[in-house]
Scaffold this active site. Structure first.
Site, PDB file in Angstrom:
ATOM      1  NE  ARG A  14     -13.762 -11.223  33.096  1.00 50.47           N
ATOM      2  CZ  ARG A  14     -14.585 -10.964  34.104  1.00 50.47           C
ATOM      3  NH1 ARG A  14     -14.179 -10.129  35.062  1.00 50.47           N
ATOM      4  NH2 ARG A  14     -15.775 -11.515  34.192  1.00 50.47           N
ATOM      5  CE1 TYR A  15     -11.495 -12.774  29.933  1.00 53.35           C
ATOM      6  CE2 TYR A  15     -10.477 -10.718  29.248  1.00 53.35           C
ATOM      7  CZ  TYR A  15     -11.609 -11.456  29.545  1.00 53.35           C
ATOM      8  OH  TYR A  15     -12.845 -10.870  29.455  1.00 53.35           O
ATOM      9  CB  THR A 105      21.142  -2.436  14.690  1.00 52.41           C
ATOM     10  OG1 THR A 105      20.391  -1.221  14.673  1.00 52.41           O
ATOM     11  CG2 THR A 105      20.309  -3.555  14.080  1.00 52.41           C
ATOM     12  CG  HIS A 154     -28.692 -22.363   4.457  1.00 49.18           C
ATOM     13  ND1 HIS A 154     -27.864 -21.381   3.982  1.00 49.18           N
ATOM     14  CD2 HIS A 154     -28.533 -23.426   3.631  1.00 49.18           C
ATOM     15  CE1 HIS A 154     -27.232 -21.821   2.898  1.00 49.18           C
ATOM     16  NE2 HIS A 154     -27.615 -23.064   2.672  1.00 49.18           N
ATOM     17  CB  SER A 284     -29.638 -14.518  35.362  1.00 44.52           C
ATOM     18  OG  SER A 284     -30.330 -13.288  35.480  1.00 44.52           O
ATOM     19  CB  SER A 285     -27.710 -10.379  38.583  1.00 44.86           C
ATOM     20  OG  SER A 285     -28.444  -9.602  37.650  1.00 44.86           O
ATOM     21  CE  LYS A 290     -31.308 -17.271  30.824  1.00 47.99           C
ATOM     22  NZ  LYS A 290     -30.988 -15.863  30.555  1.00 47.99           N
ATOM     23  NE  ARG A 291     -27.669 -25.927  33.552  1.00 49.13           N
ATOM     24  CZ  ARG A 291     -27.569 -27.257  33.627  1.00 49.13           C
ATOM     25  NH1 ARG A 291     -28.570 -27.978  34.081  1.00 49.13           N
ATOM     26  NH2 ARG A 291     -26.478 -27.855  33.227  1.00 49.13           N
ATOM     27  CG  ASN A 292     -27.290 -17.100  30.870  1.00 46.51           C
ATOM     28  OD1 ASN A 292     -28.368 -17.557  30.527  1.00 46.51           O
ATOM     29  ND2 ASN A 292     -27.173 -15.984  31.569  1.00 46.51           N
ATOM     30  NE  ARG A 332       6.778  -1.102  22.155  1.00 46.32           N
ATOM     31  CZ  ARG A 332       7.967  -1.278  22.740  1.00 46.32           C
ATOM     32  NH1 ARG A 332       8.084  -2.166  23.709  1.00 46.32           N
ATOM     33  NH2 ARG A 332       9.014  -0.567  22.361  1.00 46.32           N
TER      34      ARG A 332
END
Length: 461
Positions: A14-15, A105, A154, A284-285, A290-292, A332
């Site tokens: 995926r990434y 080593t 704030h 959105s499904s 929606k434009r997330n 790793r």
């Protein structure tokens, strides 16, 4: 079973950043460790200890050894570096075999290989990606340097600035991270000092020449373009890698902060910016409208996953005596951090290019608080011209304006006791006090200077 269905980590399917496969996969790690083994042979040949034709055998074998061979051998040895050594030895003559891994080593090989591949990954792939994002932000800061926006502290309306000035903050923060990560990658170190770092093994080979062991270490590492640690145990000092990971994570944090700012500006009730969506893109499904800000939220989510790795890296600074294995497995995952970070840099570059600024909405949001913004400049000038308690006066008048649903200017100009002070204001000061759109300080000029500064500083990278 195909590669996608067989993968455990979403990093793989995926990434992934394909350009980092030459540095961050297990196959690449094997190649880099084999390069260190080849450099040892070449350094022995340079000193006349190993015949050139035998050196050539080892160098060629090291260049051809595969991760599959090493993995198969490790099933028998239960030791990754001995498996690599055996895989190389299997490809050379009996006469060359004794010189494979001679006096080394495991972590002479592992730490040096990691320093080299991480340095290369950053300088060949990650820094160019970071520079590409910086150029996009510089262009955005310049384009919007005059675009009026309400500043927020704030979560509340504070004082005027410009959107370009807000972006210039990220131009500067990101530029500093580019320099820091480049420096940290260049400061990664390797070693060839043996099992406890005291050059015990190479001292046997260069008997009678007390300086030869350290000279040999420098020779091996110079063939690879890696600096030797000033002193090491069985492993290199952990601080250079710790600094390196910190540089990556602190850069990642700048991305996460940018994502928060931009996605909040996309909220329906704010709507000052938006991402231009691709044809057919679904938000959105179930809600077709929606434009997330999914990309921004995805980067923030990945930052949450990998930011704690800096803590693990600090924990890896602790190793008992000359070395224990408590850093072996945890280190790793450094390569995975690099891959996901590079992915996020690339993702934000695309999002930033598609970012659309609604200047009319910025102005409308600004005007919500335009009548209140005069409080600060009014208080400052009243104090400057001698009012004994200007802050309290303006605070009370601000409350009065709120209760009476009037502008602060209307309330203040009706207060006879303040008129002598108001008459002292210059025409320019009066304009800035009572016209909030003019109270932007040096926002536009600063945005331009910041953009020009970082453009110049990073020009040679």
């Amino acid at each position: 079973m195909n590669e996608l269905s067989a993968a455990f980590s979403p990093t793989d399917y995926r990434y992934a950043v394909p350009e980092l496969r030459d540095f961050c996969t297990e196959a690449a790690f094997v190649k880099y460790k084999a390069r260190v083994e080849a450099a040892v042979a070449r350094a022995f040949a340079k000193r006349g200890i190993l015949r050139e034709e035998l050196c050539d055998e080892i160098v060629e074998a090291a260049s051809k050894v595969t991760a599959e061979e090493v993995r198969a051998e490790e099933q028998k040895t239960r030791h990754d570096i001995r498996a690599l050594v055996n895989a190389i030895r299997n490809r050379v003559s009996d006469e060359a075999k004794p010189f494979v891994h001679l006096s080394a080593t495991s972590y002479d090989i592992v730490d040096t290989a990691n320093a080299l591949r991480y340095k290369n990954a950053v300088q060949k792939v990650i820094l160019p990606e970071m520079l590409a994002l910086e150029r996009v932000w510089i262009e955005l800061a310049r384009r919007e340097k005059e675009t009026l926006q309400i500043g927020r502290t704030h979560g509340q309306h504070a004082e005027p600035l410009t959107f370009g000035f807000a972006i210039s903050q990220y131009v500067s923060r990101w530029g500093s991270r580019i320099l820091r990560l480049r420096e940290a990658s260049e400061n990664l170190v390797g070693k060839f000092s043996g099992a406890v770092g005291a050059y015990n093994a190479t001292s046997l080979l260069f008997d009678g020449d007390p300086d030869a062991p350290e000279e040999f270490e420098r020779e091996v590492l110079s063939l690879l373009g890696v600096k030797p640690a000033a002193v090491s145990t069985q492993i290199v000092p952990p601080e250079p890698l710790c600094d390196f990971v910190h540089a990556v994570v602190s850069s990642f944090s700048v991305l996460a902060n940018f994502c928060d700012d931009i996605r909040h500006l996309q909220r329906t009730e704010i709507a000052e910016v938006r991402e231009r969506v691709a044809e057919g893109q679904v938000g959105s499904s179930t809600m077709p409208h929606k434009r997330n800000p999914a990309g921004l939220e995805g980067v923030k989510s990945l930052w949450k996953r990998f930011m704690p790795q800096v803590v693990t890296t600090h924990l890896d600074q602790i190793s008992e005596h000359q070395r224990d294995l408590t850093n072996s497995a945890s280190q790793r995952y450094t390569q995975e951090l690099l891959v996901v970070f590079a992915y996020c840099v690339r993702r934000l570059t695309g999002i930033s290019k598609r970012l659309e600024v609604d200047r009319a909405r910025m102005l409308a949001n600004f005007q919500i608080s335009a009548g209140d913004i005069v409080a600060e400049p009014l208080y400052i000038l009243l104090s400057y011209y001698g009012h004994p308690d200007a802050h309290e006066f303006v605070r009370r008048k601000s409350l009065q304006a709120y209760e009476e649903r009037k502008s602060l200017r209307e309330v203040v100009e009706r207060a006879d006791e303040i008129l002598p002070y108001l008459r002292k204001f210059t025409s320019e000061q009066r304009a800035k006090v009572f016209d909030a759109e003019k109270y932007v300080g040096r926002a536009a000029e600063k945005a331009e200077r910041v953009a020009s500064y970082w453009e110049e500083v990073l020009k040679g990278l």
